[in-house]
Design a protein around this motif. Structure first.
Motif, PDB file in Angstrom:
ATOM      1  N   VAL A 157     -32.997  71.018 -16.379  1.00  0.00           N
ATOM      2  CA  VAL A 157     -32.597  71.276 -17.757  1.00  0.00           C
ATOM      3  C   VAL A 157     -31.134  70.925 -17.923  1.00  0.00           C
ATOM      4  O   VAL A 157     -30.273  71.400 -17.168  1.00  0.00           O
ATOM      5  N   GLN A 158     -30.841  70.046 -18.916  1.00  0.00           N
ATOM      6  CA  GLN A 158     -29.464  69.706 -19.231  1.00  0.00           C
ATOM      7  C   GLN A 158     -28.890  70.786 -20.144  1.00  0.00           C
ATOM      8  O   GLN A 158     -29.510  71.137 -21.159  1.00  0.00           O
ATOM      9  N   CYS A 159     -27.757  71.337 -19.769  1.00  0.00           N
ATOM     10  CA  CYS A 159     -27.179  72.446 -20.526  1.00  0.00           C
ATOM     11  C   CYS A 159     -25.720  72.149 -20.833  1.00  0.00           C
ATOM     12  O   CYS A 159     -25.108  71.253 -20.269  1.00  0.00           O
ATOM     13  N   ASP A 160     -25.150  72.934 -21.737  1.00  0.00           N
ATOM     14  CA  ASP A 160     -23.707  72.943 -21.886  1.00  0.00           C
ATOM     15  C   ASP A 160     -23.231  74.385 -21.810  1.00  0.00           C
ATOM     16  O   ASP A 160     -24.029  75.304 -21.700  1.00  0.00           O
ATOM     17  N   LYS A 161     -21.942  74.585 -21.886  1.00  0.00           N
ATOM     18  CA  LYS A 161     -21.379  75.894 -21.553  1.00  0.00           C
ATOM     19  C   LYS A 161     -21.800  76.988 -22.515  1.00  0.00           C
ATOM     20  O   LYS A 161     -21.753  78.168 -22.184  1.00  0.00           O
ATOM     21  N   ASP A 162     -22.268  76.644 -23.718  1.00  0.00           N
ATOM     22  CA  ASP A 162     -22.640  77.669 -24.687  1.00  0.00           C
ATOM     23  C   ASP A 162     -24.142  77.936 -24.750  1.00  0.00           C
ATOM     24  O   ASP A 162     -24.592  78.754 -25.528  1.00  0.00           O
ATOM     25  N   ASP A 163     -24.928  77.213 -23.943  1.00  0.00           N
ATOM     26  CA  ASP A 163     -26.369  77.448 -23.933  1.00  0.00           C
ATOM     27  C   ASP A 163     -26.689  78.811 -23.339  1.00  0.00           C
ATOM     28  O   ASP A 163     -25.900  79.387 -22.591  1.00  0.00           O
ATOM     29  N   VAL A 195     -27.427  74.063  -9.345  1.00  0.00           N
ATOM     30  CA  VAL A 195     -26.616  73.747 -10.523  1.00  0.00           C
ATOM     31  C   VAL A 195     -25.717  72.573 -10.160  1.00  0.00           C
ATOM     32  O   VAL A 195     -24.915  72.668  -9.221  1.00  0.00           O
ATOM     33  N   SER A 196     -25.860  71.482 -10.882  1.00  0.00           N
ATOM     34  CA  SER A 196     -25.051  70.281 -10.632  1.00  0.00           C
ATOM     35  C   SER A 196     -24.317  69.922 -11.919  1.00  0.00           C
ATOM     36  O   SER A 196     -24.934  69.875 -12.995  1.00  0.00           O
ATOM     37  N   GLY A 197     -23.018  69.670 -11.814  1.00  0.00           N
ATOM     38  CA  GLY A 197     -22.295  69.331 -13.031  1.00  0.00           C
ATOM     39  C   GLY A 197     -20.829  69.088 -12.792  1.00  0.00           C
ATOM     40  O   GLY A 197     -20.406  68.719 -11.687  1.00  0.00           O
ATOM     41  N   LYS A 198     -20.050  69.331 -13.844  1.00  0.00           N
ATOM     42  CA  LYS A 198     -18.620  69.061 -13.795  1.00  0.00           C
ATOM     43  C   LYS A 198     -17.832  70.323 -14.135  1.00  0.00           C
ATOM     44  O   LYS A 198     -18.225  71.107 -14.996  1.00  0.00           O
ATOM     45  N   THR A 199     -16.740  70.496 -13.439  1.00  0.00           N
ATOM     46  CA  THR A 199     -15.731  71.499 -13.768  1.00  0.00           C
ATOM     47  C   THR A 199     -14.458  70.753 -14.152  1.00  0.00           C
ATOM     48  O   THR A 199     -14.409  69.518 -14.084  1.00  0.00           O
ATOM     49  N   ASP A 247     -16.554  66.991 -10.063  1.00  0.00           N
ATOM     50  CA  ASP A 247     -17.967  67.264  -9.829  1.00  0.00           C
ATOM     51  C   ASP A 247     -18.155  68.473  -8.910  1.00  0.00           C
ATOM     52  O   ASP A 247     -17.343  68.722  -8.009  1.00  0.00           O
ATOM     53  N   LYS A 248     -19.251  69.192  -9.139  1.00  0.00           N
ATOM     54  CA  LYS A 248     -19.508  70.385  -8.324  1.00  0.00           C
ATOM     55  C   LYS A 248     -21.014  70.624  -8.264  1.00  0.00           C
ATOM     56  O   LYS A 248     -21.746  70.322  -9.216  1.00  0.00           O
ATOM     57  N   GLU A 249     -21.475  71.180  -7.152  1.00  0.00           N
ATOM     58  CA  GLU A 249     -22.874  71.543  -6.989  1.00  0.00           C
ATOM     59  C   GLU A 249     -22.949  72.939  -6.386  1.00  0.00           C
ATOM     60  O   GLU A 249     -22.212  73.258  -5.451  1.00  0.00           O
ATOM     61  N   THR A 264     -26.556  70.482 -15.011  1.00  0.00           N
ATOM     62  CA  THR A 264     -28.013  70.513 -15.037  1.00  0.00           C
ATOM     63  C   THR A 264     -28.465  71.619 -14.101  1.00  0.00           C
ATOM     64  O   THR A 264     -27.771  71.963 -13.134  1.00  0.00           O
ATOM     65  N   VAL A 265     -29.624  72.191 -14.404  1.00  0.00           N
ATOM     66  CA  VAL A 265     -30.173  73.288 -13.608  1.00  0.00           C
ATOM     67  C   VAL A 265     -31.553  72.880 -13.099  1.00  0.00           C
ATOM     68  O   VAL A 265     -32.415  72.493 -13.880  1.00  0.00           O
ATOM     69  N   ASN A 266     -31.763  72.986 -11.797  1.00  0.00           N
ATOM     70  CA  ASN A 266     -33.030  72.631 -11.168  1.00  0.00           C
ATOM     71  C   ASN A 266     -33.595  73.885 -10.503  1.00  0.00           C
ATOM     72  O   ASN A 266     -32.951  74.462  -9.617  1.00  0.00           O
ATOM     73  N   VAL A 267     -34.781  74.324 -10.942  1.00  0.00           N
ATOM     74  CA  VAL A 267     -35.401  75.548 -10.423  1.00  0.00           C
ATOM     75  C   VAL A 267     -36.653  75.177  -9.631  1.00  0.00           C
ATOM     76  O   VAL A 267     -37.489  74.407 -10.107  1.00  0.00           O
ATOM     77  N   LYS A 268     -36.778  75.721  -8.429  1.00  0.00           N
ATOM     78  CA  LYS A 268     -37.968  75.496  -7.606  1.00  0.00           C
ATOM     79  C   LYS A 268     -38.517  76.828  -7.124  1.00  0.00           C
ATOM     80  O   LYS A 268     -37.752  77.706  -6.706  1.00  0.00           O
ATOM     81  N   ASP A 269     -39.816  76.982  -7.169  1.00  0.00           N
ATOM     82  CA  ASP A 269     -40.471  78.137  -6.555  1.00  0.00           C
ATOM     83  C   ASP A 269     -40.610  77.903  -5.058  1.00  0.00           C
ATOM     84  O   ASP A 269     -40.838  76.776  -4.612  1.00  0.00           O
ATOM     85  N   VAL A 270     -40.472  78.983  -4.282  1.00  0.00           N
ATOM     86  CA  VAL A 270     -40.551  78.907  -2.825  1.00  0.00           C
ATOM     87  C   VAL A 270     -41.762  79.692  -2.359  1.00  0.00           C
ATOM     88  O   VAL A 270     -41.959  80.850  -2.746  1.00  0.00           O
TER      89      VAL A 270
END
Length: 403
Positions: free
Chosen positions: A5-11, A61-65, A69-71, A39-45
């Protein structure tokens, strides 16, 4: 494919794979970590029978600060609300207890280790926990990204893995004495008050009777008769071992120390490091119960014959050495003689635990137990390998004179 899911800081992180409370928890972590876009990637384990009190997920969570870049890699353990109604266990309280360990206790201990300049390789090896952990979810670092993996419950225990586990266990137990020295009021208020969450009620007693009867189905002759004589004593003895008098308690115990609750790292194909996880059953008790629990739920008869005494020596040697790094004498706080006496006195705890946990230890992956309706509805459909393990355990206790 897992949801990205692509998000921004106010989502509001409207990710259907996360429940609303957990969404907000993750949102808070993302804000604290300084993400601007992500972006947020969710996986069930799936654990195939290694976890019954929660559902597991990873969140990447992968994105920019502002710094680039940060993960971020998170691991979630979400409470199963239906299981939360178990009469033998308050699961919500168990989540709070584990949260206390990760959010508070281990961080305090890390501060003490910093004070004494303990080298990283000699420290208690714990997973980083997040303050957003609560009674709904445990939030941790996803240490699989560091090379750690869950131990296979049907895997063969090796001496090296057991040694690594007992070294970490010795440090966990030693931690109580070190905190008592450094923060005596905190020790009295927060550690000595950690009680077991198990309710020894009629449901639990019936469960023990059912598993005893199942065990006796595979035994014959003298072994069957001796176990039949022992079973009526189990409830009282088990209760005494986990609800001991305050003057007999020694330190924080894990309460569920078995191979399923280890994360293992290998270097060049060889075990090199372990982390102990799942502190939901931690309580202030006697340390030998953790050793005994592991020995009988994680090894076979030949392993015990070849390595049990050596592992006991390794455990106490590590306990003694680790305490000395903080200026504490093991002989004063918990002597080798007391340790040996306690181990001998409580050894039959291993027999009781093995019988109690058989349905979980040997559950077939295609017929895993369900706890929504409590222990009363627990099926006893196990992989056939439980029979050889049970015979070895019973034979050990006959030879040692406990049966």
């Amino acid at each position: 494919m897992p949801p990205i899911v692509q998000c921004d800081k106010d989502d509001l992180l409207l990710i259907k794979e996360l429940n609303p409370v957990v969404r907000q928890n993750i949102k808070q972590i993302i804000n604290k970590e300084g993400f601007v876009t992500y972006t947020v990637n969710v996986k069930d384990v799936t654990t195939n029978g290694a976890n019954y009190l929660g559902t597991l997920q990873t969140v990447t969570v992968s994105g920019k600060t502002k710094d680039g870049d940060k993960e971020l890699h998170l691991f979630l353990k979400n409470i199963i609300n239906e299981v939360g109604r178990l009469s033998v266990l308050n699961v919500s309280e168990a989540y709070l207890k584990e949260g206390f360990c990760y959010k508070e206790l281990f961080k305090i201990f890390e501060t003490i280790e910093d004070k004494y300049n303990i080298p990283q390789e000699k420290r208690l090896n714990t997973v980083k926990g997040y303050s957003e952990t609560n009674s709904e979810v445990i939030i941790l670092d996803d240490v699989s990204k560091m090379g750690y993996k869950a131990y296979n419950r049907f895997g063969v225990m090796t001496k090296k893995i057991a040694e690594l586990a007992f070294e970490q266990l010795a440090k966990l137990h030693a931690m109580s004495f070190i905190i008592r020295k450094e923060y005596p009021k905190y020790f009295e208020n927060k550690i000595k008050s950690l009680n077991t969450l198990f309710n020894i009620n009629s449901e639990f007693e019936n469960h023990l009777r059912n598993t005893c009867n199942k065990a006796m189905e595979t035994l014959e002759g003298d072994a069957k008769a001796k176990l039949r004589d022992f079973c009526p004593k189990m409830v009282e003895k088990y209760s005494n071992y986990i609800k001991i008098a305050p003057e007999e308690a020694v330190c924080i115990t894990h309460g569920d120390f078995q191979p399923n609750n280890l994360l293992l790292k290998e270097t060049n194909g060889e075990p090199s490091s372990v982390m102990i996880i799942d502190f939901q059953f931690a309580y202030y008790g006697n340390p030998v119960t953790d050793l005994i629990f592991f020995i009988f739920l994680g090894t076979d008869q030949k392993f015990r014959k070849d390595h049990m005494e050596d592992l006991k020596e390794l455990y106490y040697g590590t306990f003694e050495s680790f305490l000395s790094d903080f200026g504490i004498s093991a002989s004063v706080v918990y002597s080798k003689r007391q340790f040996e006496d306690d181990f001998k006195e409580k050894l039959d705890f291993g027999l009781m635990c093995f019988i109690q946990f058989m349905p979980f230890l040997f559950a077939r992956t295609d017929q895993l137990p369900e706890l929504q309706n409590g222990l009363a509805s627990l099926t006893l459909k196990m992989d056939e390998r439980y029979k050889n393990c049970l015979h070895g355990v019973v034979d050990d206790f006959i030879q040692w004179g406990y049966l």
